[in-house]
Scaffold this motif. Structure first.
Motif, PDB file in Angstrom:
ATOM      1  N   GLY A   1       0.764  -1.096   0.092  1.00  0.00           N
ATOM      2  CA  GLY A   1      -0.046   0.067   0.063  1.00  0.00           C
ATOM      3  C   GLY A   1       0.939   1.221   0.047  1.00  0.00           C
TER       4      GLY A   1
ATOM      5  N   SER B   1      -1.494   6.492   2.661  1.00  0.00           N
ATOM      6  CA  SER B   1      -2.718   6.656   2.937  1.00  0.00           C
ATOM      7  C   SER B   1      -3.426   5.521   3.577  1.00  0.00           C
ATOM      8  CB  SER B   1      -3.642   6.692   1.468  1.00  0.00           C
ATOM      9  OG  SER B   1      -3.087   7.957   0.794  1.00  0.00           O
ATOM     10  N   SER B   2      -3.041   4.288   3.145  1.00  0.00           N
ATOM     11  CA  SER B   2      -3.569   3.078   3.883  1.00  0.00           C
ATOM     12  C   SER B   2      -2.496   2.009   3.395  1.00  0.00           C
ATOM     13  CB  SER B   2      -4.920   2.537   3.050  1.00  0.00           C
ATOM     14  OG  SER B   2      -5.773   2.688   4.064  1.00  0.00           O
ATOM     15  N   SER B   3      -2.382   1.294   4.343  1.00  0.00           N
ATOM     16  CA  SER B   3      -1.160   0.144   4.080  1.00  0.00           C
ATOM     17  C   SER B   3      -1.528  -1.217   4.862  1.00  0.00           C
ATOM     18  CB  SER B   3       0.167   0.669   4.363  1.00  0.00           C
ATOM     19  OG  SER B   3       0.279   0.851   6.028  1.00  0.00           O
ATOM     20  N   LEU B   4      -0.876  -2.313   4.595  1.00  0.00           N
ATOM     21  CA  LEU B   4      -1.175  -3.566   5.356  1.00  0.00           C
ATOM     22  C   LEU B   4       0.308  -4.044   5.422  1.00  0.00           C
ATOM     23  CD1 LEU B   4      -3.180  -5.422   6.414  1.00  0.00           C
ATOM     24  CD2 LEU B   4      -2.850  -6.629   4.228  1.00  0.00           C
TER      25      LEU B   4
ATOM     26  N   THR C   1      -4.051   3.409   8.523  1.00  0.00           N
ATOM     27  CA  THR C   1      -4.701   4.190   7.603  1.00  0.00           C
ATOM     28  C   THR C   1      -4.479   5.528   8.226  1.00  0.00           C
ATOM     29  OG1 THR C   1      -6.321   2.712   7.001  1.00  0.00           O
ATOM     30  CG2 THR C   1      -7.119   4.986   6.696  1.00  0.00           C
TER      31      THR C   1
ATOM     32  N   LEU D   1      -7.204  11.384   6.491  1.00  0.00           N
ATOM     33  CA  LEU D   1      -7.900  10.813   5.272  1.00  0.00           C
ATOM     34  C   LEU D   1      -9.382  10.242   5.451  1.00  0.00           C
ATOM     35  CD1 LEU D   1      -7.243  10.987   2.162  1.00  0.00           C
ATOM     36  CD2 LEU D   1      -6.445   8.584   2.453  1.00  0.00           C
TER      37      LEU D   1
ATOM     38  N   MET E   1     -13.068  11.313   4.552  1.00  0.00           N
ATOM     39  CA  MET E   1     -13.944  10.503   4.169  1.00  0.00           C
ATOM     40  C   MET E   1     -15.302  10.458   4.816  1.00  0.00           C
ATOM     41  SD  MET E   1     -12.986   6.390   3.708  1.00  0.00           S
ATOM     42  CE  MET E   1     -11.163   6.787   3.029  1.00  0.00           C
TER      43      MET E   1
ATOM     44  N   PHE F   1     -19.001   8.963   3.845  1.00  0.00           N
ATOM     45  CA  PHE F   1     -18.988   7.806   3.680  1.00  0.00           C
ATOM     46  C   PHE F   1     -18.588   7.059   4.673  1.00  0.00           C
ATOM     47  CE2 PHE F   1     -16.353   3.940   2.759  1.00  0.00           C
ATOM     48  CZ  PHE F   1     -17.390   3.316   1.863  1.00  0.00           C
TER      49      PHE F   1
ATOM     50  N   PRO G   1     -16.486   4.239   6.272  1.00  0.00           N
ATOM     51  CA  PRO G   1     -15.550   3.275   5.955  1.00  0.00           C
ATOM     52  C   PRO G   1     -15.726   1.994   6.672  1.00  0.00           C
ATOM     53  CG  PRO G   1     -14.569   4.794   7.286  1.00  0.00           C
ATOM     54  CD  PRO G   1     -15.927   5.373   7.024  1.00  0.00           C
ATOM     55  N   ALA G   2     -15.205   0.835   6.233  1.00  0.00           N
ATOM     56  CA  ALA G   2     -15.346  -0.386   6.831  1.00  0.00           C
ATOM     57  C   ALA G   2     -14.584  -0.421   8.000  1.00  0.00           C
ATOM     58  CB  ALA G   2     -14.767  -1.718   5.790  1.00  0.00           C
TER      59      ALA G   2
ATOM     60  N   THR H   1     -11.721  -2.236   8.932  1.00  0.00           N
ATOM     61  CA  THR H   1     -10.171  -2.252   8.827  1.00  0.00           C
ATOM     62  C   THR H   1      -9.687  -0.814   8.641  1.00  0.00           C
ATOM     63  OG1 THR H   1     -10.773  -4.162   7.311  1.00  0.00           O
ATOM     64  CG2 THR H   1      -8.533  -3.203   7.367  1.00  0.00           C
ATOM     65  N   ALA H   2     -10.422   0.106   7.825  1.00  0.00           N
ATOM     66  CA  ALA H   2      -9.838   1.396   7.843  1.00  0.00           C
ATOM     67  C   ALA H   2      -9.961   2.322   9.093  1.00  0.00           C
ATOM     68  CB  ALA H   2     -10.521   2.192   6.831  1.00  0.00           C
TER      69      ALA H   2
END
Lengths: 286, 285
Positions: free
Chosen positions: A50, A53-56, A64, A68, A72, A77, A79-80, A82-83
């Motif tokens: 990633g 902004s977002s990584s794993l 995340t 950001l 969002m 929105f 977000p799920a 994970t974020a």
């Protein structure tokens, strides 16, 4: 203040390496983080996937950017999980360590801004027409309004920070022009113009650093010989005075959230006035 | 306020120079900050108009929502085993940083486990999509009937053969070839109910420029008005006409025929050579 003289005193007293210790560590940290991201696409070693902004990381740790995530939410929105988890982890990290640690130790634009500041010193460019340093907070608010009004992550269309990092990992394209714009703006128009006055991401992380534990302090402020090297090298010079000169505070700790905790003042000081410490450290020579 | 009414403007400046400077600085900060935000907003708005040109990964939310949800992290790009996906750079046909693919160069291979959706941290790629056949990345459109080889009466069929949902998403529809007058044309025909928009047809089209192209659904599809009802479907649904039996009025000359049959008589049409009409009539001014 000539370019040749800046830091000469520190080098003479402490030696070159001690006078560049934190700078070298900081560059190593920036390069190391970038290397972790680049190891995958370049060498097939997938440690971090990633971008900023977002990584794993190692397929378990989601991260995340909380700024950001808030945009969002402003854009309407939800977000799920994970974020959200990732943003909470990052926010907790910078709440503890100091928001703008991101700016000095992680952000890729810092290298561009530092290069421009170095270029300014080398070329002897004195003229500077920076916007007000509070403009970044208005811009920060503006990015949320833009997100809410457009229903999209509007700032991500132009954000040089994500342009730089994403560009290095996924291909720069015309994003290079945005970064060139930041460099030349900083070099020719305004001293520390982008990072020190405009960047809303820096503004967000500075707000996150209100209670940060890791701070720079001036415990040996009595030894200060007013050479002004720290002011010349500091990306946010206004943060030093309260701690160093007891202007409005007794504590020797630099408490201003705009301090990026870069440690350049520690390196550059021939009298070893500054050091890294925690925010409750009240030890002081005067 | 009333006590200060008498002080003139220059006097107030003299009396409160610090406040005046503070207000001027504040206005400057607010002005530059808001101006930049406005610029970014306008640029974003303009760029968003381009959004509909790009094909999104499977499971992508509708474009407007997607632009609020996608962090531009590229985790989907990393987990695509075929290198189909890429992140848009400025100038690409998608908003900067968002994932898209170009069907003509690398189409979607429609992996059964949809690995690109799994790492998405925000749900911009909807994890509810578990069957890749349900993906709607775009819609194939046979955009140029003048160059499509099958429309020229040849048997190319490549788009039909490579389609992963063959005989459902693309069928070959037989039609009379008026040019040769003795052959059939087998026309590739896309059905939106089954097309996933994977882009294999566009990638495989043998022409120099593909005659079949995958477009984002909003570009490819029309939409009936909300109020629109198809009479024959409604009749089916309700088991009979909604307006009841129609009044049958006698039509002179058609007595004895079933109602609605308006053909005048059963004599066959005159042979073509007897009186050529229209553009072939040979008439000259």
């Amino acid at each position: 203040m000539s370019a040749a003289r800046l830091g000469q005193d520190a080098i003479a007293r402490k030696g070159w390496f001690a006078a560049h210790k934190w700078l070298l560590l900081r560059r190593a940290c920036q390069a190391g983080i970038l290397a972790l991201f680049l190891a995958g696409p370049w060498f097939g070693v997938w440690i971090v996937k990633g971008n900023l902004s977002s990584s794993l990381t190692l397929d378990v740790l989601p991260l995340t950017d909380p700024y950001l995530l808030l945009q969002m939410l402003a854009a309407g929105f939800a977000p799920a999980a994970t974020a959200v988890t990732g943003a909470l982890i990052v926010a907790a990290f910078y709440l503890l360590l100091g928001g703008r640690v991101f700016c000095a130790w992680v952000c890729p634009v810092n290298i561009i801004a530092d290069a421009a500041a170095w270029g300014r010193r080398r070329l002897g460019i004195k003229s500077s027409r920076p916007p007000d340093a509070r403009a970044r907070y208005w811009l920060l608010a503006g990015t949320f309004v833009a997100a809410a009004a457009s229903g999209a992550l509007a700032w991500e269309w132009v954000n040089p920070v994500s342009f730089a990092h994403r560009g290095l990992l996924f291909g720069m394209g015309a994003g290079l022009w945005f970064l060139a714009a930041v460099f030349f703006y900083d070099l020719l128009v305004a001293h520390h113009g982008w990072c020190g006055h405009l960047c809303p991401m820096g503004a967000f992380y500075s707000l996150l650093g209100k209670a940060a534990l890791l701070r720079v302090a001036a415990p040996r402020r009595a030894a200060c010989d007013d050479c002004m090297d720290c002011f010349a090298v500091c990306p946010e010079p206004r943060v030093i005075r309260p701690a160093l000169k007891k202007a409005g505070q007794e504590s020797p700790v630099i408490l201003d959230t705009l301090c990026t905790t870069c440690g350049r003042c520690i390196d550059i000081c021939g009298q070893s006035v500054f050091r890294f410490t925690h925010r409750f450290d009240q030890r002081s020579s005067s | 306020m009333s006590a200060k009414k008498s002080t003139s403007a220059p006097e107030r400046i003299r009396l409160f120079p610090a406040r005046r400077r503070f207000l001027a600085e504040l206005a400057g900060a607010a002005g530059s900050g808001c101006l930049m935000a406005l610029g970014a907003g306008l640029y974003a708005n303009q760029s968003r108009a381009l959004g509909a040109q790009a094909l999104r990964p499977p499971g992508a939310l509708p474009e407007k929502q997607f632009l609020a949800a996608c962090t531009r992290c590229g985790l989907c790009v990393r987990d695509c085993p075929y290198g189909t996906l890429k992140l848009a750079t400025p100038g690409a046909p998608a908003p900067t940083g968002t994932p898209y693919f170009t069907a003509r160069s690398v189409p979607c291979e429609m992996c059964e486990d949809i690995p690109c959706i799994k790492p998405c941290p925000t749900g911009a790629l909807d994890p509810a999509l578990t069957d890749i056949a349900g993906a709607r990345m775009g819609l194939a459109v046979l955009i140029d009937q003048e160059t499509c080889l099958n429309f020229l009466g040849l048997r190319c069929d490549v788009c039909y053969r490579v389609c992963p949902v063959i005989d459902q998403a693309i069928t070959l529809e037989k039609q009379h070839n008026a040019r040769s007058d003795r052959h059939a044309m087998l026309l590739p025909t896309v059905h939106s109910a089954h097309c996933t928009g994977c882009g294999k047809c566009e990638a495989a089209c043998v022409l120099a420029e593909a005659a079949i192209k995958v477009l984002p659904a909003p570009l490819a599809q029309g939409k009936l008005g909300e109020h629109y009802r198809k009479g024959w479907e409604e009749r089916e649904k309700h088991g009979g006409s909604l307006i009841g039996d129609q009044l049958e009025l006698p039509v002179r000359g058609l007595e004895g025929k079933p109602y609605g049959d308006s053909r005048v008589d059963d004599t066959p049409a005159p042979p073509a050579e007897s009186a050529p009409g229209g553009i072939d009539s040979g008439w000259k001014p």
